[in-house]
Design an enzyme around this catalytic site. Structure first.
Site, mmCIF file in Angstrom:
data_model
loop_
_atom_site.group_PDB
_atom_site.id
_atom_site.type_symbol
_atom_site.label_atom_id
_atom_site.label_comp_id
_atom_site.label_asym_id
_atom_site.label_seq_id
_atom_site.Cartn_x
_atom_site.Cartn_y
_atom_site.Cartn_z
ATOM 1 N N PRO A 74 0.818 -1.211 0.000
ATOM 2 C CG PRO A 74 0.005 -1.011 2.177
ATOM 3 C CD PRO A 74 0.694 -1.973 1.256
ATOM 4 C CD GLN A 129 -3.324 1.284 4.910
ATOM 5 O OE1 GLN A 129 -3.772 2.010 4.024
ATOM 6 N NE2 GLN A 129 -3.054 1.723 6.126
ATOM 7 C CE LYS A 225 2.525 -2.064 4.770
ATOM 8 N NZ LYS A 225 3.181 -0.903 5.409
ATOM 9 C CB SER A 247 6.065 -3.110 7.275
ATOM 10 O OG SER A 247 6.070 -1.817 6.694
ATOM 11 C CG HIS A 249 4.601 3.456 7.415
ATOM 12 N ND1 HIS A 249 3.424 3.122 8.022
ATOM 13 C CD2 HIS A 249 4.254 4.320 6.431
ATOM 14 C CE1 HIS A 249 2.413 3.766 7.450
ATOM 15 N NE2 HIS A 249 2.896 4.492 6.477
ATOM 16 N NE ARG A 252 5.793 7.731 3.467
ATOM 17 C CZ ARG A 252 6.016 8.759 2.644
ATOM 18 N NH1 ARG A 252 7.100 8.789 1.895
ATOM 19 N NH2 ARG A 252 5.165 9.762 2.587
ATOM 20 N N GLY A 282 12.672 -1.894 1.107
ATOM 21 C CA GLY A 282 14.002 -2.067 0.544
ATOM 22 C C GLY A 282 14.131 -3.083 -0.566
#
Length: 356
Positions: A74, A129, A225, A247, A249, A252, A282
């Site tokens: 997402p 999401q 997530k 994750s 994010h 971020r 990544g």
């Protein structure tokens, strides 16, 4: 064209403000860089004389079987980089047999995203999401919209109790979407309105019982997530998660956390095959996909590369990204002596400088 070259093409085509929104991370962007650099710490250790002319890269995920272990992660506001936005992404993902995870912060309503996917494939997989809103009725309204649209799973993002501080956006003064753009899934919800970036609901006041309530409220499988800690992976399974997505994010949120691939092995051990484990952050090459599978992932998600493909070439660019990763992964699997995804095991990936 490699994905890095596609990124450079997109950078030259986009205005600096939307480019920075997609490319940027939190703080000094240390985690953003670390997500990619961490893959360089791992090497693949092939087996020989055990391969096959034909390989099966298909993977079982919540909602159905997909052609390869690569999912469109997402990402917000696709229309910032291409006028067809999420519709183009959905058609491309469906045509390539990949899951698309469309988000609360999409610039196209979830019903239109699913409809676009169905233009390209008879049985597309679109997941929705969402963030858990502190007002239960808002979360429930989003879940109902996803169900009615025909989504096959939900993905609850849990690593965002507050917004990350995106240095590039602050410097650019980017706080509102351009005229004609909105977070369409937030329209007509109680106490919510599309427009400003901060209209997307986030709250530190939601907890595991709120996640469990969402699981009980729907017949769709619900993945969680944003997990980095093994104990949270355990709690996710205990509270009914149908999958765990490792994750941070995309770098971020908190600019002081580990790279996702470094967190993956411990989480895979805790989950122990009870539900699928996915990873994003990544992934830029088919060999990165192979490393993640070897370290315990069922599949990987890609976000920014999809946006660069969309910006550079629209629907065809997204297809290029997904096909490139699939083909590179298949080639890497062959070079490692594998016939199927499960042939990549913990012994297939080693750290540079380590012993094996």
């Amino acid at each position: 064209m490699t994905l890095r070259e596609l990124h450079e093409t997109a950078r030259k085509m986009l205005d600096p403000v939307p480019y920075d929104y997609v490319a940027g991370g939190a703080g000094e962007e240390r985690v953003l860089a670390e997500n990619e650099q961490a893959f360089d710490r791992y090497l693949l250790l092939p087996r020989v004389l055990c391969g096959s002319e034909e390989r099966d890269t298909a993977v079982d995920l919540p909602g159905g079987r997909r052609a390869a272990p690569v999912v469109v992660a997402p990402t917000a506001f696709h229309r910032l980089v291409h006028p067809d936005g999420e519709r183009a992404t959905a058609r491309a993902a469906a045509a390539e047999g990949a899951v698309m995870v469309t988000g609360t912060a999409a610039t196209t309503a979830v019903s239109e995203v699913v409809a676009a996917a169905r233009e390209a494939a008879a049985d597309p997989a679109v997941w929705f999401q969402l963030y858990l809103h502190p007002r239960r009725e808002v979360t429930e309204a989003l879940v109902r919209r996803a169900e009615e649209a025909g989504c096959t799973a939900l993905v609850v993002t849990v690593d965002s109790p507050v917004f990350g501080r995106h240095t590039r956006d602050l410097r650019n003064g980017f706080t509102d979407l351009p005229p004609g753009h909105a977070a369409e899934n937030m329209r007509d919800l109680p106490g919510a309105g599309p427009g400003a970036l901060t209209d997307i609901p986030m709250s530190p006041a939601v907890h595991w019982p709120d996640f469990a309530e969402t699981v009980r409220s729907t017949s769709l499988p619900v993945l969680v997530k944003g997990v980095l800690h093994p104990d949270d992976a355990r709690l996710a399974v205990e509270h009914g998660a149908a999958g765990v997505i490792v994750s941070n994010h995309g770098g971020r949120q908190c600019d002081a956390v580990p790279a996702t691939v470094d967190c993956l092995p411990a989480i895979a051990r805790v989950v122990a095959g009870r539900v699928p484990v996915l990873l994003d952050g990544g992934v830029r090459r088919g060999s990165d996909v192979a490393v993640a599978i070897a370290l315990g992932a069922t599949a990987v998600g890609v976000g920014r590369p999809v946006m660069w493909g969309l910006a550079a070439e629209g629907e065809a660019g997204v297809r290029r990204v997904l096909a490139t990763l699939r083909d590179e992964y298949d080639h890497t699997l062959a070079l490692c002596g594998g016939r199927r995804n499960t042939d990549l095991t913990a012994g297939s990936a080693v750290r540079k400088g380590g012993t094996w």
